[in-house]
Design a protein around this motif. Structure first.
Motif, mmCIF file in Angstrom:
data_model
loop_
_atom_site.group_PDB
_atom_site.id
_atom_site.type_symbol
_atom_site.label_atom_id
_atom_site.label_comp_id
_atom_site.label_asym_id
_atom_site.label_seq_id
_atom_site.Cartn_x
_atom_site.Cartn_y
_atom_site.Cartn_z
ATOM 1 N N SER A 500 -18.873 34.572 97.919
ATOM 2 C CA SER A 500 -18.210 33.934 99.056
ATOM 3 C C SER A 500 -16.764 34.391 99.100
ATOM 4 N N LEU A 501 -16.078 34.027 100.187
ATOM 5 C CA LEU A 501 -14.677 34.406 100.338
ATOM 6 C C LEU A 501 -13.814 33.469 99.505
ATOM 7 N N LEU A 502 -13.215 34.003 98.452
ATOM 8 C CA LEU A 502 -12.414 33.211 97.520
ATOM 9 C C LEU A 502 -11.093 33.937 97.258
ATOM 10 N N PRO A 503 -10.051 33.203 96.852
ATOM 11 C CA PRO A 503 -8.794 33.865 96.492
ATOM 12 C C PRO A 503 -8.986 34.743 95.263
ATOM 13 N N PRO A 504 -8.106 35.711 95.040
ATOM 14 C CA PRO A 504 -8.207 36.555 93.843
ATOM 15 C C PRO A 504 -8.195 35.700 92.572
ATOM 16 N N GLY A 505 -9.084 36.017 91.653
ATOM 17 C CA GLY A 505 -9.159 35.277 90.397
ATOM 18 C C GLY A 505 -10.008 34.019 90.452
ATOM 19 N N ARG A 506 -10.462 33.626 91.641
ATOM 20 C CA ARG A 506 -11.278 32.424 91.794
ATOM 21 C C ARG A 506 -12.749 32.832 91.821
ATOM 22 N N GLY A 507 -13.581 32.143 91.057
ATOM 23 C CA GLY A 507 -14.992 32.491 91.022
ATOM 24 C C GLY A 507 -15.842 31.336 90.539
ATOM 25 N N GLN A 508 -17.140 31.485 90.719
ATOM 26 C CA GLN A 508 -18.104 30.479 90.264
ATOM 27 C C GLN A 508 -18.692 30.933 88.929
ATOM 28 N N LEU A 509 -18.519 30.086 87.931
ATOM 29 C CA LEU A 509 -19.035 30.370 86.599
ATOM 30 C C LEU A 509 -20.424 29.759 86.481
ATOM 31 N N ALA A 510 -21.427 30.611 86.283
ATOM 32 C CA ALA A 510 -22.822 30.166 86.249
ATOM 33 C C ALA A 510 -23.374 30.349 84.848
ATOM 34 N N ARG A 511 -23.871 29.253 84.283
ATOM 35 C CA ARG A 511 -24.485 29.275 82.954
ATOM 36 C C ARG A 511 -25.876 28.674 83.038
ATOM 37 N N ARG A 512 -26.760 29.175 82.228
ATOM 38 C CA ARG A 512 -28.130 28.679 82.247
ATOM 39 C C ARG A 512 -28.153 27.201 81.828
ATOM 40 N N GLY A 513 -28.844 26.401 82.642
ATOM 41 C CA GLY A 513 -29.002 24.987 82.321
ATOM 42 C C GLY A 513 -27.836 24.114 82.706
ATOM 43 N N ARG A 514 -26.804 24.686 83.354
ATOM 44 C CA ARG A 514 -25.630 23.899 83.749
ATOM 45 C C ARG A 514 -25.339 24.118 85.224
ATOM 46 N N ARG A 515 -24.655 23.154 85.817
ATOM 47 C CA ARG A 515 -24.265 23.273 87.207
ATOM 48 C C ARG A 515 -23.135 24.292 87.330
ATOM 49 N N PRO A 516 -23.159 25.206 88.315
ATOM 50 C CA PRO A 516 -22.073 26.176 88.475
ATOM 51 C C PRO A 516 -20.725 25.485 88.629
ATOM 52 N N THR A 517 -19.698 26.094 88.080
ATOM 53 C CA THR A 517 -18.345 25.529 88.091
ATOM 54 C C THR A 517 -17.388 26.532 88.712
ATOM 55 N N LEU A 518 -16.545 26.055 89.630
ATOM 56 C CA LEU A 518 -15.514 26.915 90.204
ATOM 57 C C LEU A 518 -14.359 27.004 89.211
ATOM 58 N N VAL A 519 -13.894 28.220 88.944
ATOM 59 C CA VAL A 519 -12.821 28.427 87.969
ATOM 60 C C VAL A 519 -11.758 29.335 88.568
ATOM 61 N N GLN A 520 -10.547 29.188 88.062
ATOM 62 C CA GLN A 520 -9.464 30.115 88.365
ATOM 63 C C GLN A 520 -9.139 30.858 87.088
ATOM 64 N N VAL A 521 -9.389 32.163 87.089
ATOM 65 C CA VAL A 521 -9.186 32.982 85.897
ATOM 66 C C VAL A 521 -7.699 33.264 85.724
ATOM 67 N N ALA A 522 -7.243 33.228 84.484
ATOM 68 C CA ALA A 522 -5.845 33.541 84.201
ATOM 69 C C ALA A 522 -5.536 34.988 84.577
ATOM 70 N N TYR A 523 -4.373 35.173 85.177
ATOM 71 C CA TYR A 523 -3.957 36.513 85.616
ATOM 72 C C TYR A 523 -3.032 37.118 84.571
ATOM 73 N N LEU A 524 -3.410 38.285 84.087
ATOM 74 C CA LEU A 524 -2.567 39.038 83.161
ATOM 75 C C LEU A 524 -2.287 40.392 83.781
ATOM 76 N N PRO A 525 -1.019 40.737 84.025
ATOM 77 C CA PRO A 525 -0.699 42.050 84.593
ATOM 78 C C PRO A 525 -1.164 43.161 83.663
ATOM 79 N N ALA A 526 -1.233 44.361 84.217
ATOM 80 C CA ALA A 526 -1.767 45.499 83.460
ATOM 81 C C ALA A 526 -0.914 45.842 82.249
ATOM 82 N N ASP A 527 0.375 45.492 82.256
ATOM 83 C CA ASP A 527 1.249 45.893 81.154
ATOM 84 C C ASP A 527 1.318 44.843 80.057
ATOM 85 N N THR A 528 0.448 43.771 80.127
ATOM 86 C CA THR A 528 0.498 42.747 79.083
ATOM 87 C C THR A 528 -0.472 43.077 77.967
#
Length: 528
Positions: A500-528
């Motif tokens: 779906s249309l989501l902001p950068p770093g935002r996604g649905q985390l899907a695990r077997r046997g659990r309800r999907p969870t919306l997460v915001q992934v930590a952003y690390l620049p390329a030089d870190t």
């Protein structure tokens, strides 16, 4: 004295047998604590909701009641936001806040369930008494209402939220959590939801035969009578306008409601209801650390939507393999950087080693030298590296004669866990097959052999790519999925999860046997 304690006046009800009229009052403290407002378009459903919230606010203090509103009916509920009893009003144009509002109430319900067990509270009424006496400092509010204008839109556009609403309806009344919904007809509600809603008000219906209260009086409500309704007691009532200035016009109703809300705020000396918190549009690693990483299971990678707490991936446990899918710029590579950062922070270089497959060289220099086992930037290098990995994994296979204790302890081999880190997985395929094919035979025993695959792939064509041998094997083994921004037409990638249309770093985390969870992934620049 006639109102309060969740007895709310909505208008006038006609009592023909007694030849009199009296206030139309809904009792939200008992079996009718959930309420369904039914009616055809332009019959006054949204107006009734405004009257309900306003009347409750005028007869209860902020804290005795708290409202969160999902407005999918045309924006009529926005004027309620000025009331100190209202925490959040959100609509179709703010899907993040809308989803977060529903999940906030669901999380609150879970917290109350734990609190009731801890304090041995036997009913919602006992909770209200304890709250009024100040004996429950953990509860900021007594009764919480989730108001949803146009449930049909939720069922059509937010199917996963419809499941959450049904769960709130099933469990909510026992813990002081209420659901109020509007719909054109009773049968537009899911059958599982219908069984939990005891309060019903019918405005004029499109077809009187759709009435579940009484078809005959339902047919007597004319189209020129907005606000005329049929109560659960089969009586006709007239809902009042949500204003207290003595006027009976809707011409300046918006201004009147705003003024009423501001006056109520000025008159209330305490704090109002806090709005729901949202996931940040960009999450730095330092912000993730400030949110508290001590209780995270596995390696932290971002914040979860449901409780806005750090969420982790247990590579050594249930999240043995992880596949991130998304468009260009959706945050796939940043997710891999977060995985590396989390692994390095929580494991020593003698515990874990990385094999990096990086055809675009976006991960060049990311893994510290002490943790880097090998780096392969081309398909030929990847093919050679996977053959070497396959030889190492073959040596780790358990031999004959091992005892059950040795098998449980994995003591027949020694060495670090191997994390195969793959960026731009789609570039490693071809007519000759995937260079990762030598690892296929070892994926089913990966946890015992110390093998973990963390891969990222572009979402273009992912629906077809999932049937390629390597990805198909990962999914068959229950790989965890992170579905970032993408085109919904790619189809269902994990159960109930579509791009779906989501902001950068935002996604649905899907695990077997659990309800999907919306997460915001930590952003690390390329030089870190």
């Amino acid at each position: 004295g006639a109102f309060g304690r969740l007895r709310v006046p909505l208008g006038l009800v006609d009592l023909p047998a007694q030849q009199r009229q009296e206030p139309f009052v809904v009792d939200l403290a008992g079996a009718t604590g959930h309420l369904a407002v039914l009616g055809a378009p332009q019959t006054g459903k949204s107006m009734l909701l405004r009257t309900l919230v306003t009347a409750t606010a005028l007869t209860h203090t902020p804290g005795e009641v708290a409202f969160h509103c999902v407005d999918l009916g045309g924006g009529a509920l926005a004027t309620l936001a000025e009331l100190p009893h209202v925490g959040t009003v959100c609509g179709r144009l703010d899907p993040d806040r809308l989803r977060r509002t529903v999940h906030e109430v669901a999380d609150l319900l879970d917290e109350r369930e734990r609190l009731f067990a801890e304090w041995r509270i036997d009913s919602a009424e006992t909770m209200r008494q304890l709250w009024r006496s100040g004996a429950l400092p953990e509860l900021p509010y007594a009764d919480v209402f989730l108001v949803v204008d146009n449930y049909l839109a939720v069922k059509q556009d937010y199917e996963d939220l419809a499941d959450v609403l049904t769960d709130i309806a099933h469990r909510g009344l026992a813990y002081g959590v209420h659901l109020v919904v509007t719909a054109p007809r009773w049968h537009d509600l899911r059958p599982a939801l219908q069984t939990s809603i005891g309060g019903r008000i019918e405005l004029r219906l499109g077809d009187p035969l759709d009435s579940i209260i009484d078809r005959k009086p339902a047919g007597n409500i004319r189209a020129d009578q907005p606000g005329r309704c049929l109560t659960g007691d089969r009586l006709l009532a007239q809902v009042a306008l949500p204003r207290v200035d003595g006027r009976d016009t809707v011409d300046d109703l918006q201004d009147a409601l705003v003024d009423l809300g501001r006056e109520a705020t000025r008159s209330w000396p305490g704090p109002g209801i806090a709005p729901v918190r949202l996931l940040p549009t960009r999450l730095s690693w330092s912000e993730l650390e400030r949110a508290g990483l001590a209780g995270v299971n596995g390696i932290p990678v971002g914040l979860g939507e449901r409780d806005l707490r750090p969420i982790g991936l247990d590579l050594l446990g249930d999240d043995t393999h992880v596949l991130a899918v998304g468009d260009q710029g959706s945050g796939k590579t940043s997710f891999l950087r977060a995985v590396v950062r989390g692994c390095v922070d929580r494991h020593g270089d003698d515990e874990l080693v990385f094999a990096v497959f990086d055809p675009r060289r976006s991960l060049l220099g990311l893994v510290p030298e002490a943790y880097l086992g090998a780096y392969a930037p081309t398909s030929q290098a990847v093919a050679g590296l996977t053959r070497s990995l396959a030889e190492e994994l073959h040596r780790r296979l358990p031999g004959d004669g091992l005892t059950p204790a040795e098998l449980r302890a994995r003591s027949w081999w020694s060495g670090p866990e191997i994390v195969v880190l793959v960026d731009d997985l789609e570039l490693l395929g071809g007519d000759g097959g995937s260079p990762l094919a030598p690892l296929l035979a070892y994926l089913p025993q990966a946890r015992d052999l110390g093998l973990h695959v963390v891969a990222a792939r572009h979402s273009g064509g992912i629906g077809r790519a999932l049937f390629e041998p390597f990805l198909q094997r990962l999914r068959e083994l229950g790989a965890t999925g992170l579905v970032l921004r993408g085109d919904r037409q790619e189809g269902q990638l994990w159960p109930g999860v579509y791009p779906s249309l989501l902001p950068p770093g935002r996604g649905q985390l899907a695990r077997r046997g659990r309800r999907p969870t919306l997460v915001q992934v930590a952003y690390l620049p390329a030089d870190t």
